[in-house]
Design a protein around this motif. Structure first.
Motif, mmCIF file in Angstrom:
data_model
loop_
_atom_site.group_PDB
_atom_site.id
_atom_site.type_symbol
_atom_site.label_atom_id
_atom_site.label_comp_id
_atom_site.label_asym_id
_atom_site.label_seq_id
_atom_site.Cartn_x
_atom_site.Cartn_y
_atom_site.Cartn_z
ATOM 1 N N GLY A 57 0.806 -1.215 0.000
ATOM 2 C CA GLY A 57 0.000 0.000 0.000
ATOM 3 C C GLY A 57 0.839 1.264 0.000
ATOM 4 N N THR A 111 -4.619 -6.831 9.884
ATOM 5 C CA THR A 111 -5.458 -6.844 8.682
ATOM 6 C C THR A 111 -6.084 -8.210 8.459
ATOM 7 N N THR A 123 -7.095 -11.188 -2.213
ATOM 8 C CA THR A 123 -6.269 -10.006 -2.466
ATOM 9 C C THR A 123 -6.133 -9.716 -3.959
ATOM 10 N N ALA A 178 -7.898 -6.559 -1.110
ATOM 11 C CA ALA A 178 -7.055 -5.874 -2.105
ATOM 12 C C ALA A 178 -7.511 -6.293 -3.489
ATOM 13 N N ARG A 179 -7.044 -5.572 -4.495
ATOM 14 C CA ARG A 179 -7.424 -5.805 -5.876
ATOM 15 C C ARG A 179 -6.178 -5.765 -6.749
ATOM 16 N N LEU A 180 -5.200 -6.589 -6.398
ATOM 17 C CA LEU A 180 -3.908 -6.524 -7.069
ATOM 18 C C LEU A 180 -3.987 -6.960 -8.529
ATOM 19 N N THR A 216 -11.308 -2.325 4.718
ATOM 20 C CA THR A 216 -10.214 -1.370 4.573
ATOM 21 C C THR A 216 -10.109 -0.566 5.857
#
Length: 323
Positions: free
Chosen positions: A42, A122, A212, A235-237, A260
């Motif tokens: 991040g 997290t 993720t 997450a949206r890697l 988040t």
């Protein structure tokens, strides 16, 4: 003091090491001398995207010793070894809320301690709080070699999940993380995720998915879930968008959950830290949590650390050292 700073630019943020005034502990605050700080994706993304606004000090997790205890603070003393999650942590000193701190077990190094807070807080929030994990439920972790993902695998195993699935497109990475509580590894370069999960669960599907990756695996994730399964996206890697066949959502009565810290209040963030400390510190003290460190860099080598993370070859945490 020296700190990692990002200067906004129309072409993306410029990462520099600057000398800035050290913060001063006020009432209800603790000043920590930082010995190590975790590096997280991040922060690397934030640096790239900072095109406007003021210069910022980066970092969300640290390990160090208390230098000053502000008025009204109880339970902490100068010299205590602590780790925590907060902001502006990639610096020689950081101000912290006392409730954001956790004691470092005696046998843990500064580097190991700096690898714990962000990923385990997290992962715990995603899996235990939002995913509502119960012992005996099954869990799939996508993008399994990342720091949060590896924390989620360990938490799932420690909390009695069965089986624990881990998915990655790299067989080599899956092999490296196989020792952390994985029951079934899914190499997406050759294995079909849905078929593998349905075969291993007798057609039932998986109860919780910690995702993720985002878009590229979204459809497979929905098909992989059991009735009343929970998909928790952190997450949206791979991609931030996806199409959904609402039939899967409807027929299986699925729960799609996004998590988040960006939209949480300060108190909500502290609650996440305290919940993780309550559940996970006993395991950490007992040596049942492992903190895989891929590589360390001196804080002054921050450009090399960012470049290494961007290669996406690491397994486990990248940690900055300040000693």
């Amino acid at each position: 003091m020296k700190a990692v700073r990002v200067i906004s630019s129309p072409d993306g943020g410029q990462v520099v090491i600057e000398d800035i005034p050290a913060p001063v502990a006020g009432p209800g605050q603790v000043l920590v001398r930082v010995h190590a700080a975790g590096l997280n994706r991040g922060e690397v993304i934030q640096a790239k995207e900072l095109r406007t606004g003021n210069t910022i000090t980066t970092g969300v997790e640290f390990a160090g010793e208390i230098a000053v205890v502000g008025d009204g603070v109880t339970g902490w003393h100068e010299g205590d070894r602590v780790m925590g999650r907060g902001r502006r942590c990639q610096a020689e000193f950081v101000l912290a809320d006392p409730m954001a701190l956790m004691p470092i077990p005696v046998d843990l190094s500064w580097i190991e301690a700096a690898a714990f807070p962000n990923v385990f807080i997290t992962a715990h929030d995603a899996l235990v709080v939002n995913g509502r994990l119960k012992g005996g439920e099954s869990v799939l972790v996508n993008g399994a070699s990342g720091g949060v993902a590896m924390a989620a695998i360990q938490i799932a195993s420690l909390m009695g999940a069965k089986p624990v699935f881990a998915q990655s497109r790299s067989a080599a990475k899956l092999d490296k993380i196989s020792q952390y509580g994985i029951d079934v590894a899914i190499d997406s370069s050759r294995d079909d995720q849905v078929e593998t999960i349905m075969r291993a669960t007798d057609g039932r599907g998986v109860d919780i998915i910690i995702d993720t990756v985002g878009g590229p695996v979204f459809e497979a994730n929905l098909k992989s879930l059991a009735v009343q399964g929970r998909l928790v996206n952190i997450a949206r890697l791979g991609a931030p968008t996806a199409q959904i066949d609402l039939t899967h959502l409807w027929m299986k009565r699925l729960h799609l959950i996004g998590v988040t810290f960006r939209t949480r209040s300060a108190q909500e963030r502290l609650d996440c830290i305290q919940a993780c400390a309550r559940d996970m510190l006993p395991f950490l003290r007992a040596g049942r949590i492992r903190l895989p460190i891929d590589r360390t860099f001196a804080m002054t080598d921050i450009h090399a650390a960012h470049a290494y993370m961007n290669q996406d070859q690491h397994v486990g945490k990248i940690v900055l050292t300040l000693d």
